[in-house]
Design a protein around this motif. Sequence first.
Motif, PDB file in Angstrom:
ATOM      1  N   HIS A 120       6.409  -0.391   5.024  1.00 27.84           N
ATOM      2  CA  HIS A 120       5.547  -1.510   5.388  1.00 27.84           C
ATOM      3  C   HIS A 120       5.997  -2.213   6.658  1.00 27.84           C
ATOM      4  N   PHE A 121       7.090  -1.738   7.267  1.00 26.67           N
ATOM      5  CA  PHE A 121       7.624  -2.375   8.473  1.00 26.67           C
ATOM      6  C   PHE A 121       7.658  -1.375   9.615  1.00 26.67           C
ATOM      7  N   ALA A 122       6.953  -1.686  10.692  1.00 21.21           N
ATOM      8  CA  ALA A 122       6.946  -0.801  11.857  1.00 21.21           C
ATOM      9  C   ALA A 122       8.281  -0.837  12.588  1.00 21.21           C
ATOM     10  N   ASP A 123       9.012  -1.956  12.496  1.00 24.86           N
ATOM     11  CA  ASP A 123      10.273  -2.117  13.229  1.00 24.86           C
ATOM     12  C   ASP A 123      11.333  -2.636  12.258  1.00 24.86           C
ATOM     13  N   TRP A 158       0.806  -1.228   0.000  1.00 23.87           N
ATOM     14  CA  TRP A 158       0.000   0.000   0.000  1.00 23.87           C
ATOM     15  C   TRP A 158       0.834   1.271   0.000  1.00 23.87           C
ATOM     16  N   GLU A 159       2.143   1.148   0.098  1.00 25.88           N
ATOM     17  CA  GLU A 159       3.045   2.296   0.004  1.00 25.88           C
ATOM     18  C   GLU A 159       4.027   2.061  -1.135  1.00 25.88           C
ATOM     19  N   ALA A 176      14.338   0.022  -1.177  1.00 23.54           N
ATOM     20  CA  ALA A 176      13.879  -0.064  -2.561  1.00 23.54           C
ATOM     21  C   ALA A 176      12.428   0.384  -2.702  1.00 23.54           C
ATOM     22  N   GLN A 177      12.054   0.652  -3.931  1.00 22.28           N
ATOM     23  CA  GLN A 177      10.663   0.880  -4.276  1.00 22.28           C
ATOM     24  C   GLN A 177       9.993  -0.469  -4.563  1.00 22.28           C
ATOM     25  N   VAL A 178       8.756  -0.607  -4.143  1.00 23.04           N
ATOM     26  CA  VAL A 178       8.056  -1.880  -4.317  1.00 23.04           C
ATOM     27  C   VAL A 178       8.016  -2.278  -5.789  1.00 23.04           C
ATOM     28  N   MET A 179       7.839  -1.320  -6.680  1.00 22.97           N
ATOM     29  CA  MET A 179       7.731  -1.632  -8.102  1.00 22.97           C
ATOM     30  C   MET A 179       9.034  -2.201  -8.670  1.00 22.97           C
TER      31      MET A 179
END
Length: 207
Positions: free
Chosen positions: A97-100, A90-91, A120-123
């Motif tokens: 995407h990782f709180a920790d 979603w980002e 990195a970028q998800v794409m």
Amino acid sequence: MNLPQIPLGPLQARELRGAHGGPFDLDLAPGRCTVLSGPSGIGKSLLLRMLADLDPNQGRVSLAGVSRESLPASTWRRLVTYLAAESGWWEDNVAAHFADLDAVRPLLPQVKLDPTLLQAQVMQLSTGERQRLALLRAVVQKPRFLLLDEPTAALDPASRDGVEQLLGRLLANGMGLLLVSHDGEQARRLADVRLLLDQQGLHEVTA
């Protein structure tokens, strides 16, 4: 999110059913791996999603004797976490995407991922990289049970072996696994219990 103090115990379902499957009775033990197989389209993913309360369902589901209905849905899904074969993002960037990030960094080499992927970028990620990062995203939340839908389907043998070794360590620490796999060799390596879902229903494979 602080999870409730629930002791280690089984994940149990009785008369679990949805619009396209069931009823299912299921007993999953902590620290054990159950491998689920069956023809494509028979409803394996649906069963996992119903256990995680992601699809409409009826029946009784409990964790260590605590009923699913007694917990907020978000809490239940942290305790009983479903991981799709292709998870959502979603980002734009991985780290968001990782709180920790400190918790996930030491896990990356274990599944043959370069720690620089956190920047990195998800794409930019391959399917296999996304698959392993999504697994780690679930692992660091420390669920009691992981419901994994073909978690190594997109991986080369070395990456698959790394994931299987990580799953073995999770099992040794008491996490329970329900894993959908079409790979008979993988089932033999990982499974404490093997289940088959077919037109006759859900039953244990003993041979």
